[in-house]
Design a protein around this motif. Structure first.
Motif, short mmCIF file in Angstrom:
data_model
loop_
_atom_site.label_atom_id
_atom_site.label_comp_id
_atom_site.label_asym_id
_atom_site.label_seq_id
_atom_site.Cartn_x
_atom_site.Cartn_y
_atom_site.Cartn_z
N LEU A 25 2.79 7.36 -1.36
CA LEU A 25 1.69 7.26 -0.67
C LEU A 25 0.47 7.67 -2.14
O LEU A 25 -0.41 7.68 -1.89
N ILE B 103 -6.95 0.97 5.09
CA ILE B 103 -8.03 2.18 5.59
C ILE B 103 -9.03 1.11 6.34
O ILE B 103 -9.69 2.08 7.21
N SER C 199 1.12 -1.14 -0.11
CA SER C 199 -0.13 -0.47 -0.46
C SER C 199 0.36 1.36 -0.14
O SER C 199 0.59 2.20 -1.10
N ALA D 87 -4.10 0.00 -0.88
CA ALA D 87 -4.36 0.87 0.83
C ALA D 87 -5.62 0.75 1.14
O ALA D 87 -6.40 1.11 1.99
N TRP E 97 -8.54 7.29 -1.91
CA TRP E 97 -9.37 8.72 -0.73
C TRP E 97 -9.81 9.63 -1.63
O TRP E 97 -10.91 10.19 -1.62
N TYR F 280 -3.10 5.45 -1.53
CA TYR F 280 -4.01 6.15 -0.90
C TYR F 280 -4.38 7.35 -0.71
O TYR F 280 -5.93 7.57 -1.08
N ASN G 12 -1.25 -1.49 -4.95
CA ASN G 12 -1.21 -0.78 -4.24
C ASN G 12 -2.46 0.53 -3.65
O ASN G 12 -2.79 0.23 -2.88
#
Length: 288
Positions: A61, A261, A40, A257, A68, A64, A253
C-alpha cells in the motif's frame, strides 16, 4: 417447420453474437480498471516492471500512503467533497423547484420560458467560458471554492427532466391538497418530492459525477494550490511524473492510487441510486 427452425437458429446465433460482443465490450472497460487497481496495490519496484499485470506480484500500500500523506492528496480530496456535495444539493433543489414551477397551468409565458431553457442547452460551454471568468473576477470569486459551487448551479437539462417527472404525477393530488388548505410549498415538499425520487436520483447522479470530475472550472478559477480540487491535483501529479527531475518522479503505483481514490466516491454512491436510475431515465425522457 423448416422455416421456423431456420428462424430459431438465426435468433440463437444473433443472441450469441450479441452476448459475445457485450462481453468483449465489458472486458474493455473492466480490464483497464482492474489493471489500475492491481498497480495501485503493488510495491514501488514491481509497479515499474514493464507489461500488463492482472495480479500484484508484490502486495503493498506504498502508493496510497505516499499520495495521501506525503503528497497531501487529502486536501484536494476534501475540497472536491465540499464543492461536489454542496453544489449537488443546491443543484438538485433548484432543478426541482424550477421544474415544479413549470408545471403550473396558470404560469404566464410558460412556453417561452421552456424555449429559453432549451436555448441554454444549445450554447456550448466554450462560448461562455470567458464571460463567466470575467463575471467571477468582477465579483471577487476567483481563487475561492464558492466559484466552483456556483458554476453549473442550475442546468436546463435537470430542470426539464424534473419538469417531466412532475408532469407524470396526477394533478388531482395537488388539487385535493389545495382544497384542504395546503400551500404550494407544502404540496411541493410533501407530495411532489416524495413521488419524484427516481427523478431526484437521476439528477443527483448526473450532477454528482459531473462535479466530482470537474476540471475546466477549477483550472480557470483556482490558482492557489491549497484550493486545488482532486482532478487538478491528479493532473499536477501526471505533469510531475513526466518531469525529468528525479525529485519530481512518482512511481506508477502512486499515480494509480490517486486514480483509485478519485473513483471510490463514485463507486460508493452508485449502488444507492441505481435502483431509481433506469426508471428515472426512461420516464424523464419519454414524458411530454
Amino acid at each position: 417447420m423448416k422455416k421456423q427452425k431456420r428462424e430459431t437458429v438465426k435468433s440463437k446465433g444473433a443472441n450469441i453474437l450479441n452476448k459475445t460482443f457485450l462481453i468483449l465490450l465489458v472486458l474493455t472497460m473492466i480490464i483497464p480498471l482492474w489493471y489500475t487497481f492491481v498497480t495501485s496495490i503493488s510495491s514501488n519496484i514491481s509497479s515499474m516492471q514493464p507489461g500488463v499485470r492482472l495480479w500484484p506480484t508484490e502486495f503493498s500500500l506504498e502508493g496510497y500512503v505516499t499520495i495521501w500523506s506525503k503528497m497531501e492528496l487529502w486536501r484536494p480530496f476534501l475540497n472536491n467533497v465540499i464543492v461536489t456535495v454542496i453544489g449537488t444539493i443546491f443543484h438538485v433543489l433548484f432543478a426541482a423547484m424550477a421544474g415544479y414551477v413549470l408545471i403550473q397551468k396558470e404560469l404566464p409565458g410558460k412556453k417561452i420560458i421552456v424555449s429559453m431553457i432549451i436555448l441554454t442547452m444549445v450554447i456550448p460551454e466554450e462560448a461562455i467560458m470567458i464571460p463567466l471568468y470575467i463575471v467571477n473576477r468582477d465579483l471577487g470569486l476567483l481563487n475561492t471554492l464558492t466559484s466552483l459551487i456556483i458554476a453549473g448551479l442550475v442546468s436546463g437539462f435537470s430542470i426539464l427532466l424534473m419538469r417531466n417527472f412532475f408532469l407524470s404525477i396526477p394533478s388531482d393530488l395537488a388539487k385535493s391538497a389545495r382544497m384542504d388548505g395546503a400551500g404550494d410549498f407544502w404540496i411541493f415538499r410533501k407530495i411532489y418530492l416524495p413521488l419524484a425520487k427516481p427523478g431526484l436520483a437521476t439528477v443527483l447522479l448526473f450532477e454528482f459525477v459531473s462535479r466530482w470530475n470537474q476540471f475546466t472550472q477549477p483550472l480557470l478559477y483556482i490558482s492557489d494550490s491549497d484550493k486545488y480540487t482532486l482532478q487538478i491535483a491528479l493532473q499536477s501529479l501526471v505533469i510531475s511524473t513526466d518531469a525529468t527531475s528525479s525529485s519530481d518522479f512518482f512511481t506508477p503505483n502512486v499515480r494509480m492510487a490517486g486514480i483509485m481514490i478519485a473513483l471510490i466516491p463514485l463507486v460508493i454512491i452508485y449502488p444507492f441510486v441505481q435502483k431509481y436510475f433506469v426508471k428515472g431515465i426512461m420516464l424523464g425522457s419519454t414524458k411530454e
